[in-house]
Design an enzyme around this catalytic site. Structure first.
Site, PDB file in Angstrom:
ATOM      1  N   HIS A 160       0.436  -1.527   0.158  1.00  0.00           N
ATOM      2  CA  HIS A 160      -0.137   0.080  -0.201  1.00  0.00           C
ATOM      3  C   HIS A 160       0.748   0.938   0.398  1.00  0.00           C
ATOM      4  O   HIS A 160       2.013   1.776   0.352  1.00  0.00           O
ATOM      5  CB  HIS A 160      -1.272   0.076   1.171  1.00  0.00           C
ATOM      6  CG  HIS A 160      -0.875   0.378   2.599  1.00  0.00           C
ATOM      7  ND1 HIS A 160       0.231   1.242   3.209  1.00  0.00           N
ATOM      8  CD2 HIS A 160       0.016  -0.844   3.697  1.00  0.00           C
ATOM      9  CE1 HIS A 160       0.213   1.277   4.510  1.00  0.00           C
ATOM     10  NE2 HIS A 160       0.065  -0.618   4.626  1.00  0.00           N
ATOM     11  N   GLU A 214      -4.920   1.627   2.586  1.00  0.00           N
ATOM     12  CA  GLU A 214      -5.420   0.747   3.589  1.00  0.00           C
ATOM     13  C   GLU A 214      -5.420   0.929   4.417  1.00  0.00           C
ATOM     14  O   GLU A 214      -6.477   0.657   5.811  1.00  0.00           O
ATOM     15  CB  GLU A 214      -3.873   0.058   3.115  1.00  0.00           C
ATOM     16  CG  GLU A 214      -4.160  -1.352   4.096  1.00  0.00           C
ATOM     17  CD  GLU A 214      -3.259  -1.301   5.264  1.00  0.00           C
ATOM     18  OE1 GLU A 214      -3.387  -2.183   6.560  1.00  0.00           O
ATOM     19  OE2 GLU A 214      -2.480  -0.118   5.923  1.00  0.00           O
ATOM     20  N   GLU A 215      -4.144   2.153   5.251  1.00  0.00           N
ATOM     21  CA  GLU A 215      -4.334   2.632   6.464  1.00  0.00           C
ATOM     22  C   GLU A 215      -5.756   3.046   7.141  1.00  0.00           C
ATOM     23  O   GLU A 215      -6.079   2.540   8.673  1.00  0.00           O
ATOM     24  CB  GLU A 215      -3.635   3.793   6.834  1.00  0.00           C
ATOM     25  CG  GLU A 215      -1.914   3.297   6.485  1.00  0.00           C
ATOM     26  CD  GLU A 215      -1.321   2.058   7.606  1.00  0.00           C
ATOM     27  OE1 GLU A 215      -1.969   1.426   8.221  1.00  0.00           O
ATOM     28  OE2 GLU A 215      -0.243   1.683   7.526  1.00  0.00           O
TER      29      GLU A 215
END
Ligand SMILES: [Zn+2]
Length: 490
Positions: free
Chosen positions: A315, A361-362
């Protein structure tokens, strides 16, 4: 990190980069049996000792030839590291919604075009745009001093300064056991210790400990607390604060949440045993309207079955501290490098190898979800995600518990020995590829040595010079060979 179904919570739980076979990773993943038959070139090895149950196999010749070519292409290079340094030095960290993220994505696309990759494009993804704002935590009484903190991703702000008494619990599950009035109008500190990395099992203890970060705010709010502080999810600290996303439970009041360093958590815990402690918390965090971002995609188009796809990736977004080298700039560079090594080795596999650098993603997983929306109906024969830092290569982890797929992959294990003691173990895949995994796609995590990953993870210490150039190159070569095997095998 995987998507986790949590009762009563409708949002996607993004746990941030989990490399260890932590307890939650043991949750069975509903992967379907691997559709491809075992490799045709399996050959029984003569063994002088009787081994009644174990059937040893050797990998097919084409795979051994590919390994030689890929490793020769990788030898002596530091290109993955050099590229990571260039990107992170130029643009810095890459939080969703930031210009730095979009600039970094543009840079990866330019780089992959220059590498000669095919079908290079950015596929639009709308992402949450959370901003931290100014933040500060001070002990207000019995002494006055600044405490090292960092707001948790997606937290609400404090609207001014919140000065409250602190009560300390040692585990997120202890909050539910508090008396109903004990935490009302206070700030709860969850001083939950993360045990050190266990070299015997490879367990980082992230899975259990991170629940204090993801669940702490809503658990505290249920008891009437006005904010929550969480001991940073790390086993080692040089006063480094570690952020990461939280998950607000639906229907529960959203209260501000921040991580404090191990040192600050211990300090508050100690002093509160001597008498009442008050802290002042100020957080300017807010959520803006969604911003436009995208997944960066490039391909080596397959020679026989171009419509069948093997995804490799990481990512491209990061937290807004450090430069996000280990999480997960290095994973992206490894995937880009893997594709380039395959080209330099002169290999064109039967099926398409597709590099995907997922966005967000985070704090949302929107990139992984958008990829699945757009491509989930294409035949994917495998997916490999690198999102566990970039320590020395130790192999791969296979999501799910498909014994046949596991046995088939283990046949190829000896081919990786030039890179170290690499193995394929059962365990987890990756957050961004988890929608594919749930759809039955054979999914793997690249599994570098993670013994120091959580010292850096989501903290200002996650910067490029923590990474050994040889480790990016070794992991990229491993990823290249595994991707090639999946794309080439019968
Ligand atoms: Zn990550």
């Amino acid at each position: 990190m995987n998507l986790r179904a949590i009762a009563g919570i409708s949002v996607v739980a993004v746990l941030g980069c989990k490399p260890s076979p932590a307890p939650e990773a043991a949750t069975p993943i509903d992967a379907q049996p691997e559709p491809a038959p075992a490799p045709v070139a399996e050959v029984a090895v003569e063994s002088p000792a009787p081994a009644p149950v174990v059937r040893a196999n050797v990998p097919p010749k084409w795979a051994g030839d590919a390994a030689k070519k890929i490793f020769a292409a990788a030898k002596g290079k530091t290109r993955g590291w050099d590229r990571l340094a260039k990107m992170t030095d130029l643009y810095g960290h890459r939080l969703s919604g930031s210009q730095a993220l979009e600039d970094s994505i543009g840079w990866t696309l330019d780089t992959m075009r220059a590498d000669g990759q095919e079908n290079v494009r950015k596929e639009k993804v709308m992402v949450p745009h959370w901003v931290r704002g100014k933040e500060r935590l001070q002990m207000a009484s019995p002494a006055r001093r600044d405490l090292t903190m960092i707001g948790l991703g997606m937290s609400v702000g404090t609207r001014g300064t919140l000065t409250r008494e602190v009560i300390v619990v040692d585990h997120v599950d202890a909050i539910a056991k508090l008396d109903d009035t004990a935490a009302k109008g206070k700030i709860i500190l969850i001083n939950q210790v993360m045990p050190p990395y266990d070299p015997a099992t490879g367990d980082s203890h992230y899975g259990d400990t991170v629940r204090s970060r993801t669940r702490g705010a809503s658990e505290a709010a249920k008891k009437g607390a006005d904010a929550v502080l969480v001991r940073s999810v790390t086993a080692h600290s040089l006063d480094t604060p570690h952020t990461g996303t939280l998950i607000y439970e639906e229907g529960v009041r959203k209260i501000p949440a921040a991580a404090v360093t191990v040192e600050a958590a211990e300090f508050l815990s100690r002093t509160s045993k001597r008498g009442p402690v008050k802290v002042s918390l100020k957080m300017g965090a807010k959520l803006l309207p969604d911003a436009e971002s995208g997944n960066a995609i490039a391909e080596i188009v397959g020679r026989e079955k171009p419509e069948e796809v093997v995804v490799i990736g990481g990512h491209i977004d990061s937290w807004d501290v450090g430069d996000g080298s280990s999480d997960d700039g290095a994973g992206c560079m490894a995937a880009m490098e893997a594709a380039l090594l395959i080209r330099e080795a002169g290999l064109q596999p039967r099926r398409t190898i597709r590099v995907v650098l997922f966005t967000n993603e985070e704090n949302g997983l929107r990139g992984g979800l958008a990829y699945f929306d757009a491509h989930g109906n294409e035949p994917h024969v495998g997916a490999i995600e690198s999102d566990s830092g970039m320590g020395a290569p130790t192999g791969f982890s296979l999501a799910g518990d498909d014994a046949d797929a596991f046995a088939a992959l283990q046949v190829y294990q000896p081919l990786f020995s030039d890179l170290g003691e690499l193995s394929v173990i059962k365990g987890w895949g990756g957050a961004d590829i988890s929608p594919l995994t749930k759809n039955g796609v054979l999914s793997m995590a690249l599994r570098p040595d993670a013994s120091h990953y959580f010292d850096l993870h989501h903290s200002p210490a996650d910067t490029i010079e923590k990474i050994d150039p040889a480790h990016i190159q070794g992991n990229a070569a491993a990823m290249a060979l595994m991707a090639y095997i999946l794309a080439e095998r019968e």
